[in-house]
Design an enzyme around this catalytic site. Sequence first.
Site, PDB file in Angstrom:
ATOM      1  N   ASP A   1       0.853  -1.193   0.000  1.00  0.00           N
ATOM      2  CA  ASP A   1       0.000   0.000   0.000  1.00  0.00           C
ATOM      3  C   ASP A   1       0.894   1.250   0.000  1.00  0.00           C
ATOM      4  OD1 ASP A   1      -3.048   0.695   0.658  1.00  0.00           O
ATOM      5  OD2 ASP A   1      -1.740   2.146   1.685  1.00  0.00           O
TER       6      ASP A   1
ATOM      7  N   GLU B   1      -4.930   2.512  -3.727  1.00  0.00           N
ATOM      8  CA  GLU B   1      -3.462   2.492  -3.775  1.00  0.00           C
ATOM      9  C   GLU B   1      -2.898   1.166  -3.291  1.00  0.00           C
ATOM     10  OE1 GLU B   1      -5.409   4.065  -1.741  1.00  0.00           O
ATOM     11  OE2 GLU B   1      -4.512   4.587   0.197  1.00  0.00           O
TER      12      GLU B   1
END
Lengths: 342, 118
Positions: free
Chosen positions: A206, A249
Site C-alpha cells: 500500500d 493504492e
Amino acid sequence: MEIHNFVSILQQPLVSMGGATDLGLRRTTMNIVIIDDNAANAMLVETWVQQIDDAVTISFNDSSEGLAWCEANQPDLILLDQMMPKMNGIEFLKRFRAQDTENAIPIVMITANADRQTLYNALEAGATDFLSKPFDPTELLARTRNLLKLRANHLELKETIGRLHYLATTDTLTETANRAHFFDRLNEELDRTRRTGKALSLAVMDADRFKLINDTFGHSAGDTVLKSLADTTKGLLRNHDIVGRLGGEEFAICMPETNLEEGVHVCERLCRTVAENRVELAGRSLKVTVSIGVSQFVSETDTADSLMKKADFLLYRAKDSGRNRVIGTNENRMSEFPSMVS
Amino acid sequence: MPDANADNAPYVDVLIQMIERLPPGAARQLFDKLYQECDRLLTILRDESLGLEETVNTAHEFKGMLGNFGLSNASAIAAEIERNSKPARSLDDEIHRLEFAIAEEMQKIEAILQQNDS
C-alpha cells in the site's frame, strides 16, 4: 518464384485503423499467395486477383518454398494448385493446417481433378473452398473477395476479443492484473502449490499517505504515482510473479515457488527501491514510500482469501509501526490475526 | 476487341474477358507465358526417357494450363495423353497432334491479339 510488391508487404502495418477500403475492409492490404508449379497458371491467377484493389500478391512455383513463406508470414488467403511435384496440394494443406490450428487462413484448392474424392480429400485436409480448372475469372474474383471479407472479419473479431480480454483482466492505469484476474491467477498458483508442495508467498503493498498526495497534488498526480509504483514493482519481479491492483493504492503480489524469507527479501528490496526512486510531478520530485505485509502458504487449508487477510493484517502492522517497511510471517494461527476473528 | 462471332472457341471468351477487364498488355503477357510453358512441357513430353508417372503428370499439367487459357482442343488431346499413357507405349502421334492443336489455336489467338493491338 515471382515476387510482386514483396517489400511493400513487409513495410505495411498489419492492421490499419483507417477508413474502410473498397472491399469494406479496415485493413489496407490483404496478402494473397498463389502456389502453382505451372508458371502460366500462376501468372494467370495472380493477374486476375491483382484486380482486387486491396490485394497484394506473391506467387510460388515450388510448393515447399510456398509453405515455408506461408508459415513465416501468415498470409490472408492461399490459392493452391492440387497436383504439384514434391508436395501436392493435399500434403501442403495437411502440413500448413498442422500449425494453423484455428483454420484461420482461407485456402482455395484449384484443380483440374474435379472428382468427388479429390474434393472430399481437400476439404478434410483443411481446404476452405474449391475451384475447378478451367476456372471462370468472375467466379475466382467473387470467391476471393468473399473469403478476404471473412478473413478481415475474423481478424477484427480476434482483435476485439483480445481487447476485451485485456479490459476484463487488466487495470488499465497501471497495466497490472485487476482484482478479479489477480484472484483467478492466485487461485491457479495455489492449486499448483498444493499439487507440487512448493512454497508460495503473497504480499499486499500500500502506498503510504496516498490520500495526502491526491489531496495536495490532485488525482492526476496520484495516478502518476500509482503507475510509477506498478512499473517499479513489475521491474523488480520475475516474469512468473503476478502483480495486481486490488483497488485504490493497494497492490498484491503473488510469488510462486518463493518461501517467506525470500518473499520478504524481495519486498524489502522493492520497499527500498520505491523510496529511492523519486516520482517527478510537474517539475517537483516526490518521495513515495510503501508498506508491505507478506504471508506464506503453509497448509492445505490456506486459501486465497486467508492468505490475503494475513498479508493485509501484516500490512497494517507495518503501517502502525511507522510505514516504509515490510512485515512477514508464516504464522498460521488465527489468534495471531485478531482482525480476522473480530 | 475480338469479334466473338467469328469463332466460338473458349479462348475467344478468355481473350474478351482479359482484354475488357485486365490492364492493357496483360493478355499479351499472359499468352507469351503460355507459349513458353507449352514449349517447356512439350520438351518434357518428347523426352523418351520419361517415366509413366511423369508423363501422366506432365499431361495433366498441360491439360489444366491449356484449359485455363481456353485452348480446349489442345487441352482435350493432353487429357487423352493423360488417360492413355501406358508403359512402353509410344506417344509420338498424340504429342504431334497436341503440338499441331496448340499451334492452330495459338495462331487464331495471335490474330485476335494483333487485331486488338492495332
